[in-house]
Scaffold this motif. Sequence first.
Motif, PDB file in Angstrom:
ATOM      1  N   ALA A 299      53.107  61.447  36.687  1.00 36.21           N
ATOM      2  CA  ALA A 299      51.817  61.263  36.469  1.00 36.21           C
ATOM      3  C   ALA A 299      51.197  62.064  35.028  1.00 36.21           C
ATOM      4  O   ALA A 299      51.692  62.886  34.647  1.00 36.21           O
ATOM      5  CB  ALA A 299      50.854  62.231  37.749  1.00 36.21           C
ATOM      6  N   VAL A 300      50.028  61.267  34.773  1.00 40.98           N
ATOM      7  CA  VAL A 300      49.677  61.510  33.316  1.00 40.98           C
ATOM      8  C   VAL A 300      48.349  62.374  33.827  1.00 40.98           C
ATOM      9  O   VAL A 300      47.430  61.414  34.227  1.00 40.98           O
ATOM     10  CB  VAL A 300      49.643  60.568  32.177  1.00 40.98           C
ATOM     11  CG1 VAL A 300      49.013  60.950  31.099  1.00 40.98           C
ATOM     12  CG2 VAL A 300      50.677  59.990  32.304  1.00 40.98           C
ATOM     13  N   PHE A 301      48.137  63.556  33.235  1.00 43.11           N
ATOM     14  CA  PHE A 301      46.504  64.093  33.379  1.00 43.11           C
ATOM     15  C   PHE A 301      45.816  63.839  32.214  1.00 43.11           C
ATOM     16  O   PHE A 301      46.520  64.373  31.093  1.00 43.11           O
ATOM     17  CB  PHE A 301      46.951  65.664  33.791  1.00 43.11           C
ATOM     18  CG  PHE A 301      47.440  65.829  35.207  1.00 43.11           C
ATOM     19  CD1 PHE A 301      48.987  65.506  35.384  1.00 43.11           C
ATOM     20  CD2 PHE A 301      46.694  66.365  36.267  1.00 43.11           C
ATOM     21  CE1 PHE A 301      49.633  65.916  36.578  1.00 43.11           C
ATOM     22  CE2 PHE A 301      47.389  66.703  37.375  1.00 43.11           C
ATOM     23  CZ  PHE A 301      48.927  66.571  37.721  1.00 43.11           C
ATOM     24  N   VAL A 302      44.727  63.680  32.342  1.00 42.03           N
ATOM     25  CA  VAL A 302      43.658  63.491  31.094  1.00 42.03           C
ATOM     26  C   VAL A 302      42.418  64.354  31.298  1.00 42.03           C
ATOM     27  O   VAL A 302      42.206  64.315  32.483  1.00 42.03           O
ATOM     28  CB  VAL A 302      43.489  62.106  30.813  1.00 42.03           C
ATOM     29  CG1 VAL A 302      44.777  61.184  30.534  1.00 42.03           C
ATOM     30  CG2 VAL A 302      42.663  61.302  31.965  1.00 42.03           C
ATOM     31  N   ASN A 303      42.063  64.811  30.566  1.00 45.95           N
ATOM     32  CA  ASN A 303      40.788  66.035  30.463  1.00 45.95           C
ATOM     33  C   ASN A 303      39.468  64.952  30.472  1.00 45.95           C
ATOM     34  O   ASN A 303      39.623  63.699  30.376  1.00 45.95           O
ATOM     35  CB  ASN A 303      40.811  66.959  29.424  1.00 45.95           C
ATOM     36  CG  ASN A 303      40.506  66.134  28.075  1.00 45.95           C
ATOM     37  OD1 ASN A 303      40.379  64.984  27.967  1.00 45.95           O
ATOM     38  ND2 ASN A 303      40.708  67.347  27.253  1.00 45.95           N
ATOM     39  N   ASP A 304      38.352  65.523  30.830  1.00 39.89           N
ATOM     40  CA  ASP A 304      37.329  64.723  31.029  1.00 39.89           C
ATOM     41  C   ASP A 304      36.861  63.957  29.536  1.00 39.89           C
ATOM     42  O   ASP A 304      36.588  62.682  29.923  1.00 39.89           O
ATOM     43  CB  ASP A 304      36.135  65.515  31.074  1.00 39.89           C
ATOM     44  CG  ASP A 304      36.277  66.336  32.686  1.00 39.89           C
ATOM     45  OD1 ASP A 304      35.719  67.347  32.985  1.00 39.89           O
ATOM     46  OD2 ASP A 304      37.094  65.884  33.295  1.00 39.89           O
ATOM     47  N   LYS A 305      37.174  64.602  28.787  1.00 38.64           N
ATOM     48  CA  LYS A 305      36.871  63.891  27.158  1.00 38.64           C
ATOM     49  C   LYS A 305      37.581  62.468  27.137  1.00 38.64           C
ATOM     50  O   LYS A 305      37.075  61.314  26.688  1.00 38.64           O
ATOM     51  CB  LYS A 305      37.178  64.670  26.039  1.00 38.64           C
ATOM     52  CG  LYS A 305      36.970  64.099  24.548  1.00 38.64           C
ATOM     53  CD  LYS A 305      37.354  65.172  23.682  1.00 38.64           C
ATOM     54  CE  LYS A 305      39.054  65.307  23.533  1.00 38.64           C
ATOM     55  NZ  LYS A 305      39.379  66.463  22.197  1.00 38.64           N
ATOM     56  N   VAL A 306      39.057  62.588  27.506  1.00 39.26           N
ATOM     57  CA  VAL A 306      39.816  61.366  27.320  1.00 39.26           C
ATOM     58  C   VAL A 306      39.476  60.151  28.521  1.00 39.26           C
ATOM     59  O   VAL A 306      39.568  59.019  28.340  1.00 39.26           O
ATOM     60  CB  VAL A 306      41.350  61.754  27.620  1.00 39.26           C
ATOM     61  CG1 VAL A 306      42.228  60.487  27.502  1.00 39.26           C
ATOM     62  CG2 VAL A 306      41.799  62.729  26.214  1.00 39.26           C
ATOM     63  N   ALA A 307      39.311  60.703  29.467  1.00 35.25           N
ATOM     64  CA  ALA A 307      39.100  59.986  31.026  1.00 35.25           C
ATOM     65  C   ALA A 307      37.766  58.978  30.616  1.00 35.25           C
ATOM     66  O   ALA A 307      37.738  58.076  30.763  1.00 35.25           O
ATOM     67  CB  ALA A 307      38.677  60.800  31.981  1.00 35.25           C
TER      68      ALA A 307
END
Length: 459
Positions: A299-307
């Motif tokens: 799984a790749v977790f992305v922060n709100d900025k990237v999402a």
Amino acid sequence: MQNQRTTTEWRELDAAHHLHPFTDTNSLNEQGARVITKADGIYLYDSEGNKILDGMAGLWCVNIGYGRKDLPEVAKRQMEQLAYYNTFFKTTHPAVVELSHLLAEVAPEGFKHVFYTNSGSESVDTMIRMVRRYWDVKGKKDKKTLIGRWNGYHGSTIGGASLGGMTYMHEQGDLPIPGIVHVEQPWWYKHGKDMTPEEFGLAAAKWVEDKILEVGADKVAAFVGEPIQGAGGVIVPPSTYWPEIQRICQKYDILLVADEVICGFGRTGEWFGQQVFGFKPDIFTTAKGLSSGYQPIGAVFVNDKVATTLAEGGDFNHGFTYSGHPVAAAVAHANVKALRDEGIVDRVKNDTGPYMQKRWREVFGQFEHVDDVRGVGLIQAFTLVKNKATRELFPNFGEIGTLCRDIFFKNNLIMRACGDHIVSAPPLVISKEEIDQMLDTAAKCMVEFEKQLKERGLA
Ligand SMILES: Cc1ncc(COP(=O)(O)O)c(CNc2cccc(C(=O)O)c2)c1O
């Protein structure tokens, strides 16, 4: 059920048909593979009836321990309910929704979105494509270069192997691909010279700034690193390293990526390694402890900025047939829930982790050719050295490590030699009594190792 065969029959069929990863096939088939038939808790059992203490949790991944009864049940129920459907074409299914919700709960603050893969390598390749897409959407199409570290390990796909700094992998496949560069690893023992570890942490971080200026900040997309380099030898960076890396990435508007495939899901005593070292990446990659190896999933977790930016870009043209696979997702959900609700991660942080780190230093610090004894939570290592006083390593880095590892193997204890680093990462369910057992065996092996060093005139 598995056919009942003799070890010889397993070995012959294996040699006839099975190509193993990272293996010299001819050499393996001369001696025959070790046939592991079952496992329970922290122990493996082979086809000869040997009971083996697995000081490596498989490949750093069986965080919850072997032999769980709940996870097979979860897999069976899910397989009967919905064995497979994809998450393309505007479809989803309950298993992947529940997993995503749970992961948003255990992730560090600011990470509410995950993308699914089948492995750590696919997570890393996904991250590479996300990073480059992010800057395209931002209108900075020249920001495409990623910076990794020599001796870092990020998997074995074209992207992951390129981003990793293992030159023996680059030689096979004409790697790295364009747009990937490397800086030296933050290994104080070898590169720290007369600096204190804290001074060296800042100096090692400056290597990244120098590389950014060399490439041109307007062309650099991201810096990628494992909080603790795992397969590179459990290189624990000085405390000053990661906060300084974070400052540098912010200064030059570069994404910061943590590869948490090993350090994730409780390995360090925190849920994620970034929390040990006090930095907040924009993206982090995971696999291994996500399912404890009971199912292949990453799984790749992305922060709100990237999402948000990826969403602004419309279709993100990337994904896999098995992204969010129902059975893998259901098993991962049960695994992560147990790591949390059974207090397994908390115990690593407050009980077994500190105990291991204390005992590991007590046991190995006593040997003449062992130095830089280190670790956090339940990931630890030491380096085999020729001369402690001068921090002199053995020549032909790796030869001595193999000799030492083979003595552990002969004593039914699995530890890993990464060059001349001896490393260990047992299942997180290891008890204090089992830690004592493991280290008692290891200490006897080290006595034998130092005896063999002298007998062979190597020290
Ligand atoms: C930090 C990191 N990132 C990515 C990967 C790739 O994951 P997959 O293997 O699932 O594609 C890894 C994997 N790490 C790994 C895999 C296999 C062997 C060893 C070893 O230490 O011998 C280490 C890893 O440690």
